[in-house]
Each structure stands twice: as C-alpha cells, then as structure tokens.
Design a protein around this motif. Structure first.
Motif, PDB file in Angstrom:
ATOM      1  N   VAL A  10      -8.965   6.973  -5.682  1.00 19.07           N
ATOM      2  CA  VAL A  10      -9.019   5.839  -4.975  1.00 19.07           C
ATOM      3  C   VAL A  10      -8.110   5.415  -4.156  1.00 19.07           C
ATOM      4  N   LEU A  11      -6.852   5.433  -4.758  1.00 20.58           N
ATOM      5  CA  LEU A  11      -5.599   4.837  -4.137  1.00 20.58           C
ATOM      6  C   LEU A  11      -5.290   5.902  -2.693  1.00 20.58           C
ATOM      7  N   VAL A  12      -5.359   7.201  -3.086  1.00 21.22           N
ATOM      8  CA  VAL A  12      -5.084   7.918  -1.941  1.00 21.22           C
ATOM      9  C   VAL A  12      -6.169   7.783  -0.772  1.00 21.22           C
ATOM     10  N   GLY A  13      -7.318   7.495  -1.395  1.00 19.93           N
ATOM     11  CA  GLY A  13      -8.493   7.573  -0.335  1.00 19.93           C
ATOM     12  C   GLY A  13      -8.906   6.613   0.512  1.00 19.93           C
ATOM     13  N   SER A  14      -8.175   5.355  -0.101  1.00 20.24           N
ATOM     14  CA  SER A  14      -8.617   4.331   0.777  1.00 20.24           C
ATOM     15  C   SER A  14      -7.374   3.300   1.184  1.00 20.24           C
ATOM     16  N   VAL A  15      -6.605   3.163   0.253  1.00 24.89           N
ATOM     17  CA  VAL A  15      -5.318   2.068   0.705  1.00 24.89           C
ATOM     18  C   VAL A  15      -4.500   2.885   1.726  1.00 24.89           C
ATOM     19  N   SER A  16      -4.258   4.388   1.618  1.00 26.51           N
ATOM     20  CA  SER A  16      -3.813   5.360   2.435  1.00 26.51           C
ATOM     21  C   SER A  16      -4.382   5.787   3.732  1.00 26.51           C
ATOM     22  N   ALA A  17      -5.745   5.163   3.681  1.00 27.18           N
ATOM     23  CA  ALA A  17      -6.593   5.667   4.689  1.00 27.18           C
ATOM     24  C   ALA A  17      -6.443   4.784   5.941  1.00 27.18           C
ATOM     25  N   TYR A 143      -0.057   1.313  14.013  1.00 23.74           N
ATOM     26  CA  TYR A 143      -1.225   1.788  13.782  1.00 23.74           C
ATOM     27  C   TYR A 143      -2.356   1.556  14.600  1.00 23.74           C
ATOM     28  N   VAL A 144      -3.490   2.160  14.516  1.00 22.12           N
ATOM     29  CA  VAL A 144      -4.756   1.995  15.333  1.00 22.12           C
ATOM     30  C   VAL A 144      -5.905   1.953  14.247  1.00 22.12           C
ATOM     31  N   ILE A 145      -6.915   1.313  14.726  1.00 26.30           N
ATOM     32  CA  ILE A 145      -8.046   1.376  13.821  1.00 26.30           C
ATOM     33  C   ILE A 145      -9.199   2.182  14.266  1.00 26.30           C
ATOM     34  N   PHE A 159     -10.695   5.400  18.660  1.00 24.57           N
ATOM     35  CA  PHE A 159      -9.850   4.425  17.910  1.00 24.57           C
ATOM     36  C   PHE A 159      -9.250   3.300  19.028  1.00 24.57           C
ATOM     37  N   ARG A 160      -8.820   2.077  18.361  1.00 28.08           N
ATOM     38  CA  ARG A 160      -8.644   0.985  19.491  1.00 28.08           C
ATOM     39  C   ARG A 160      -7.435   0.351  18.704  1.00 28.08           C
ATOM     40  N   ASN A 161      -6.789  -0.491  19.744  1.00 31.87           N
ATOM     41  CA  ASN A 161      -5.614  -1.147  19.186  1.00 31.87           C
ATOM     42  C   ASN A 161      -6.215  -2.388  18.368  1.00 31.87           C
ATOM     43  N   ALA A 162      -5.169  -2.719  17.574  1.00 31.81           N
ATOM     44  CA  ALA A 162      -5.474  -4.183  16.477  1.00 31.81           C
ATOM     45  C   ALA A 162      -4.376  -4.739  16.280  1.00 31.81           C
ATOM     46  N   SER A 163      -4.404  -6.054  16.164  1.00 28.90           N
ATOM     47  CA  SER A 163      -3.370  -6.614  15.897  1.00 28.90           C
ATOM     48  C   SER A 163      -2.550  -6.330  14.101  1.00 28.90           C
ATOM     49  N   VAL A 164      -1.557  -6.576  13.971  1.00 33.89           N
ATOM     50  CA  VAL A 164      -0.806  -6.282  12.571  1.00 33.89           C
ATOM     51  C   VAL A 164      -1.828  -6.754  11.516  1.00 33.89           C
ATOM     52  N   TYR A 165      -2.270  -7.850  11.730  1.00 34.81           N
ATOM     53  CA  TYR A 165      -3.044  -8.545  10.655  1.00 34.81           C
ATOM     54  C   TYR A 165      -4.510  -7.972  10.442  1.00 34.81           C
ATOM     55  N   ASP A 166      -4.909  -7.622  11.824  1.00 39.20           N
ATOM     56  CA  ASP A 166      -6.414  -6.946  11.841  1.00 39.20           C
ATOM     57  C   ASP A 166      -6.346  -5.577  11.175  1.00 39.20           C
ATOM     58  N   VAL A 167      -5.324  -4.878  11.555  1.00 35.59           N
ATOM     59  CA  VAL A 167      -4.984  -3.483  11.021  1.00 35.59           C
ATOM     60  C   VAL A 167      -5.153  -3.546   9.294  1.00 35.59           C
ATOM     61  N   CYS A 168      -4.625  -4.683   8.780  1.00 35.26           N
ATOM     62  CA  CYS A 168      -4.381  -4.908   7.309  1.00 35.26           C
ATOM     63  C   CYS A 168      -5.994  -5.286   6.913  1.00 35.26           C
ATOM     64  N   THR A 169      -6.654  -5.994   7.583  1.00 33.65           N
ATOM     65  CA  THR A 169      -7.874  -6.355   7.045  1.00 33.65           C
ATOM     66  C   THR A 169      -8.849  -5.270   7.354  1.00 33.65           C
ATOM     67  N   TRP A 170      -8.718  -4.338   8.343  1.00 32.98           N
ATOM     68  CA  TRP A 170      -9.572  -3.367   8.532  1.00 32.98           C
ATOM     69  C   TRP A 170      -9.302  -2.163   7.371  1.00 32.98           C
ATOM     70  N   VAL A 171      -8.335  -2.290   6.607  1.00 34.18           N
ATOM     71  CA  VAL A 171      -8.136  -1.306   5.526  1.00 34.18           C
ATOM     72  C   VAL A 171      -9.259  -1.873   4.506  1.00 34.18           C
ATOM     73  N   LEU A 202      -1.825  -5.284  -0.966  1.00 33.80           N
ATOM     74  CA  LEU A 202      -1.012  -6.529  -0.735  1.00 33.80           C
ATOM     75  C   LEU A 202       0.521  -5.728  -0.507  1.00 33.80           C
ATOM     76  N   LEU A 203       0.724  -4.750  -1.081  1.00 34.85           N
ATOM     77  CA  LEU A 203       2.075  -4.338  -0.922  1.00 34.85           C
ATOM     78  C   LEU A 203       2.124  -3.765   0.605  1.00 34.85           C
ATOM     79  N   PHE A 204       1.310  -2.948   0.902  1.00 34.02           N
ATOM     80  CA  PHE A 204       1.107  -2.605   2.469  1.00 34.02           C
ATOM     81  C   PHE A 204       1.014  -3.750   3.217  1.00 34.02           C
ATOM     82  N   PHE A 205       0.184  -4.863   2.917  1.00 37.68           N
ATOM     83  CA  PHE A 205       0.412  -6.076   3.898  1.00 37.68           C
ATOM     84  C   PHE A 205       1.867  -6.473   4.204  1.00 37.68           C
ATOM     85  N   GLU A 206       2.484  -6.815   3.005  1.00 37.35           N
ATOM     86  CA  GLU A 206       3.920  -6.882   2.795  1.00 37.35           C
ATOM     87  C   GLU A 206       4.803  -6.108   3.747  1.00 37.35           C
TER      88      GLU A 206
END
Length: 469
Positions: A10-17, A143-145, A159-171, A202-206
């Motif tokens: 799960v960790l490799v397959g989603s947070v890292s995705a 990153y892009v989403i 793929f599209r551009n996204a803000s830093v915040y939106d990249v994190c919410t996309w994950v 949350l570590l990725f977000f930080e």
C-alpha cells in the motif's frame, strides 16, 4: 507477515504514486524510465555524488500495465526503471533527504517536533495560514497530476498542472478511490495501512511545503479538539467559518478555494475515471461540523483513551469488520448490516428479513456487544410500527435470520415512507446503547421482488432531519 506485506504494497503503491514532471514527457513514458538528472552534479539520480542510481525495480514476473487498476502494479504500470537512492538520500531524483535527516549530504539527524495550534502565537498561526494559501496558488514545479477519462487504455495518459496543495490532495483522492466498491477497503482506508498510510501522506505534504517555502523547519500543527465542545479553529483567523450550507465564509482566505477532482463521471465505483470532469470551478470547499450523519461529532477524550487501551494494532479479517483492533477503532467503524426487503402487493405486507451484522462496534467492557435490531417506519414513531429481533449475546458478528413483517402497507405508504433499521446493544443493568442505523426509502423497492442490502451503519442524522421524515 501478511499484514507487513500488505502495508508495504500500500505504501509503495499509493503514497509514492506521484508523477514527477520530469518523467511525464513522451520519451520517459515510452521507455518506462523515471530517472531524472540531479542538477547539482549533472548525473542521473545523482550517481556521481553517490546518491543513487537508475535501476530496474521490477523482475521478469512483475505485471505490466493493469487494465483494471494501475495502482495494483505500481510503478510498473508506468515505469520499470527508477532512481534507487542510497543511505539517507531519497526523492524521485535522490536530491532529498529521508525523513529525519538534514544537511547538504543528509548527514545530520533532526527530530521534527510538531506543536498544537493552541500553543502557537498569533503571528505563527497567520504565517501557517498564509503558507497554505501560497501552496494553493502556486503551480507545482515538481509534480503534475494524472487526469484521464479511461486509465485502462494503456499509452493514453493525460497530465495537467496543479498547485502544490492540489498535488497533495490528488494523492489522497487516488488512494481513496474504490478497488471493488466504495464500501470495501481501499488503499488508504478500512485496512491495516490506515494509520501508517496517512502518516506517510502527511510527511509528503510537509516535504512539499518545505520545498515551496524554503523553510526546513516547516511542520503541520495538530489540533486537540477535546479542549472545546465546538470547532474552535473554525474562525476567520484560522480554518474559516462556515455558513448553514457548509460553504466557508469570507473573509477567510479558504472561502474561494475550489476543490479538485470532485466529479467522477457519475460513476464512483469505476477506478478507471481519474478527474474526468472540470478541473476548476466545480465546487467550493465544504465544512459543516456536526451535520455529517456518518460522523456527527469528534470523539471525546474518553473514547480516545479507550482506543489507546487496545493492545492489538489490527486483527483478522483486517478490514472494517476487524474486532479488538486499534486501527479499526480509530477509523470509527460502526459495522455493517445485511438484510432483505420484499413488498407483497396482494397481502399489502413488507417482509424485513434481518440476516446478519459484521464488525459491530463493541459497547461492553468485555469488548463485545449484545446486539439486536429494531425497525420502524418514518414518518410516524408510534409503538405499533416498531418491530425488533431477538438479542444475540456476546457477539460483534451476530446472525439473526429473522423476518419482521409490516401488514397493511398501501402503495401510497410505499411511495412516501422510509424504513429505519437500527442496531442496538442490550444492557440489562442500564439503558440500551445505540450502535448505528441505516435507512431505506421504500419507493426504491420493486413490488414482489426481493432486494438484498449490505449497508454500512451510520450515526443518526440531526434532529431537524428526522422531523422532516
């Protein structure tokens, strides 16, 4: 061992995705290689500096692109060669330090101490809010989403551009999309990885916030909600006030924030659709404390203390039905109920066959419950329309196989009434405890056709909603 393997996948397959911008051009996708050059030494993966090297991360038996779900075969759905970082180095190009390390060679250990919002001064709170706004309004350079109408078609990602915040919410959005159905476990919820996945998220977000602000000391503060009976951070100066509908109100800077990927083409069950609707202008942020019937309140300190007394992190079957599970307790699962309904027009009768419940919330000191089911028709709360099953002692997975029947229901009744089904815990020494409920508008039933339901239990809706039934 099975739990550890599941956590790892799960960790490799989603947070890292995530999709690094440098790895989404045609050449990288065609060669299935994501090994960017580290700018400081001009070598792939910073190999000249000993940071890492470009290696195959899949074996000959590793599956390729999964037409069902690209998360299942991540990263081989898109990339088969990645930067593999050495020692304390990390990141898609090995340019970063692993969590807990700092310095130009990642040689210093550093502990991040996160503070409560209540402990921060006015200037610190203001700076935190301003940085969130900066993240929402700044396009990520890292990153892009992925936004594809059909990810099952290999070779056609968009793929599209996204803000830093939106990249994190996309994950989080991608990890939380269904694997089978929306009521089954996904990569982020209802399974052993719930706490660990969100920790790493949350570590990725930080980390992304530190890249954006240049502040290596940035941290996400926590909120101790047990200090107040209301949402004391829902203020103009912090996370914003909300109106009756739940939308945030000016002058909060969050009042005009548009949400990302809220429309899934009308098919929430289909993972193939990734942000198929408009990226911007769809909906605004919503927050309505106490009005969500699935979670009408935050747990009090007593509930938190009970969770902390559970010694076992997780238990079989490692999903939302796991008993004696710390992980399942902090996810606040109430359990599920299976039942069948049949309306017989010739008899004007409604048969409610209560089959079984799974993973009920324990209500007694022994970690079990004494559950029974009661049903009644809304509107109307008279004693005559309330029926109940027998009580099953000491069980979180009770089986009733019991039919409760309403007689004299007309077609007009079926068109306007709702069946409320509640699961309760019988307590001989005190009052009975409510566990959870579900509701079925009877207009959804087809006459003389039995319909099976498997429903996740919810908390009751607000009193005003009940009065409208």
């Amino acid at each position: 061992m099975a739990v550890r393997l599941l956590l790892a996948s799960v960790l490799v397959g989603s947070v890292s995705a995530q999709f690094p911008r440098a790895c989404t051009h045609a050449g990288a996708l065609k060669s299935q290689t994501c090994c960017p050059v580290w700018e400081q030494d001009g070598s792939v993966c910073g190999e000249r500096s000993g940071r890492g090297s470009c290696q195959s991360v899949v074996g000959p038996q590793t599956p390729g692109y999964s037409g069902r779900d690209f998360r299942m075969a991540w990263p081989s759905s898109f990339y088969r060669r990645l930067c593999v970082c050495n020692g304390p180095f990390s990141g898609f190009d090995c340019s970063e330090c692993k969590e807990g390390y700092r310095g130009p060679r990642c040689q210093w250990r550093r502990l991040t101490v996160r503070r409560a919002l209540h402990e921060m001064g006015w200037a610190e709170r203001r700076r935190f809010v301003n940085r969130l706004v900066l993240a929402k309004t700044t396009i990520s350079q890292r990153y892009v989403i992925l936004v594809s109408r059909n990810t099952s078609e290999a070779g056609s990602p968009t793929f599209r551009n996204a803000s830093v915040y939106d990249v994190c919410t996309w994950v989080h959005y991608v990890a939380a999309k269904p694997i089978k159905t929306k009521d089954d476990p996904n990569f982020a919820h209802m399974g052993p990885a719930f706490a660990v996945w969100h920790r790493r998220y949350l570590l990725f977000f930080e980390k992304e916030m530190r890249h954006l602000t240049g502040d290596e000391g940035f941290f996400l503060p926590y909120w101790n909600w047990t200090l107040s009976p209301t949402c004391d951070i829902c203020t103009d100066g912090l996370m914003g006030r909300n109106g009756p509908s739940g939308t945030l109100l000016p002058p909060s800077p969050f009042a005009n924030w548009e949400t990302l990927c809220t429309y899934d083409g009308g098919d929430e069950e289909n993972f193939h659709l990734i942000c198929p609707g408009p990226i911007e202008g769809k909906t605004l942020l919503m927050r309505n404390p106490g009005k969500d019937r699935r979670a009408d309140r935050l747990p009090p300190a007593s509930d938190i203390w009970k969770c902390l007394q559970i010694r076992q992190f997780d238990s079989f079957p490692f999903n939302q039905y796991a008993p004696f599970s710390f992980r399942n307790s902090i996810e606040a699962s109430l359990g599920s109920l299976q039942f069948e309904l049949l309306y017989k027009t010739t008899d004007q009768a409604l048969d409610c066959c209560i089959l079984q419940a799974k993973g009920l919330k324990p209500m007694d000191l022994n970690g079990l419950s004494d559950p029974y089911v009661k049903v009644h028709l809304l509107p109307g709360a008279c004693k005559g329309n309330k029926l109940k099953t027998r009580t099953v002692r000491n069980s979180l997975n009770p089986v009733w196989n019991e039919t409760l029947t309403y007689h004299g229901l007309t077609q007009e009744d079926m068109a306007r009434k709702t069946l409320r089904i509640s699961v309760c815990d019988e307590d001989k020494l005190s009052h009975n405890d409510f566990i959870g409920e579900t509701r079925v508008p009877l207009r959804k039933l087809r006459a003389n056709q039995r319909k099976h339901f498997n429903m996740v239990l919810e908390r009751p809706p607000p009193l005003a909603f009940i009065h409208q039934q």
